[in-house]
Design a protein around this motif. Structure first.
Motif, PDB file in Angstrom:
ATOM      1  N   GLU A 159       0.846  -1.191   0.000  1.00 49.48           N
ATOM      2  CA  GLU A 159       0.000   0.000   0.000  1.00 49.48           C
ATOM      3  C   GLU A 159       0.881   1.240   0.000  1.00 49.48           C
ATOM      4  O   GLU A 159       1.880   1.310   0.722  1.00 49.48           O
ATOM      5  CB  GLU A 159      -0.910   0.021   1.233  1.00 49.48           C
ATOM      6  CG  GLU A 159      -1.900  -1.124   1.284  1.00 49.48           C
ATOM      7  CD  GLU A 159      -2.693  -1.116   2.579  1.00 49.48           C
ATOM      8  OE1 GLU A 159      -2.235  -0.466   3.551  1.00 49.48           O
ATOM      9  OE2 GLU A 159      -3.767  -1.738   2.628  1.00 49.48           O
ATOM     10  N   GLN A 176       1.274   4.696   1.251  1.00 48.53           N
ATOM     11  CA  GLN A 176       0.730   5.521   2.323  1.00 48.53           C
ATOM     12  C   GLN A 176       1.332   6.919   2.258  1.00 48.53           C
ATOM     13  O   GLN A 176       2.550   7.089   2.302  1.00 48.53           O
ATOM     14  CB  GLN A 176       1.020   4.883   3.688  1.00 48.53           C
ATOM     15  CG  GLN A 176       0.361   3.534   3.875  1.00 48.53           C
ATOM     16  CD  GLN A 176       0.567   2.979   5.277  1.00 48.53           C
ATOM     17  OE1 GLN A 176       1.175   3.618   6.135  1.00 48.53           O
ATOM     18  NE2 GLN A 176       0.039   1.794   5.525  1.00 48.53           N
ATOM     19  N   VAL A 229      -2.874   8.916   5.360  1.00 45.41           N
ATOM     20  CA  VAL A 229      -2.697   8.740   6.803  1.00 45.41           C
ATOM     21  C   VAL A 229      -2.432  10.099   7.430  1.00 45.41           C
ATOM     22  O   VAL A 229      -2.101  11.077   6.747  1.00 45.41           O
ATOM     23  CB  VAL A 229      -1.533   7.770   7.113  1.00 45.41           C
ATOM     24  CG1 VAL A 229      -1.850   6.391   6.579  1.00 45.41           C
ATOM     25  CG2 VAL A 229      -0.219   8.288   6.537  1.00 45.41           C
TER      26      VAL A 229
END
Length: 240
Positions: free
Chosen positions: A13, A15, A126
């Motif tokens: 992923e 981020q 995030v």
């Protein structure tokens, strides 16, 4: 981590610590698990939003290669902080000695019979990292941030108190010096006035005796001297 037959991709992923009006980057590490040259290509569903360096390349046998993905500065944040962008990393076995310049789009064409391995990567937003605390932790064993703050406050208070005491002492010394100078000057003036008054008194006695010897005397001079003595005495009393 995504593990295929050719490449191991870390992380799976992408981020991004999302912040408005700021470019943000994250990295991918590609590890070649084989003894072959492996060519790769990175695609995204939103090419205007991201910059991938390198977007194509070759990973040598049993080696690793890093890919940096940079998201351009964003003026608005999604309401739910969810990102629908995705990336696709394609990899294929290449001929020994292949370089980045030798990579072509045809190498990743499945319809041409090439065995292309694909890995899909999603994008996550995030929270950005928090700034470090301004309170410095104790460097010695058993010390604490609170103790450091208290010690700093106590030292500052002692410094202020010492500075105030020094200033008051210095000011007191200055005032004492000025007072001593003024007293000395007034004392000198008083002594001078007393001496002058004594001389005038002596002269007045001489004139009085002379006036007694003479019949008429000089009353005008006598009156003038008495007035002068009165003025001098008034001046002395005013100074003291």
């Amino acid at each position: 981590m995504s593990t295929g037959e050719l490449l191991r991709i870390e992380p799976q992923e992408l981020q991004f610590p999302f912040e408005l009006r700021k470019q943000i980057s994250c990295s991918l590490q590609l590890s070649n698990k084989t003894n072959d040259y492996v060519a790769f290509k990175v695609k995204t569903t939103n090419p205007k939003k991201y910059c991938v360096r390198p977007n194509t390349g070759v990973v040598l046998p049993r080696s690793t290669s890093d890919v940096i993905v940079t998201m351009q500065a964003q003026k608005e944040a999604p309401s739910d902080m969810q990102c629908k962008d995705k990336f696709l990393l394609q990899s294929v076995v290449a001929s020994p000695g292949t370089t980045t310049k030798d990579i072509t789009a045809e190498m990743f064409n499945k319809e041409s019979g090439h065995n292309v391995e694909e890995c899909k990567l999603r994008v996550l937003y995030v929270a950005p990292p928090r700034p470090p605390s301004p309170v410095r932790e104790g460097s010695e064993e058993g010390s604490s941030p609170r103790a450091s703050v208290d010690n700093g406050s106590a030292a500052a208070s002692e410094f202020k108190a010492a500075s105030r005491a020094f200033s008051e002492q210095h000011e007191h010394q200055d005032n004492s010096s000025e007072a001593r100078t003024l007293i000395a000057r007034l004392t000198e003036e008083k002594i001078s006035a007393i001496q002058q008054n004594n001389r005038l008194q002596q002269e007045l006695d001489v004139l009085r005796r002379g006036a007694n010897k003479s019949a008429g005397g000089i009353p005008f001079i006598y009156v003038l001297l008495v007035g002068l003595i009165g003025i001098i005495l008034g001046y002395i009393l005013k100074k003291t």
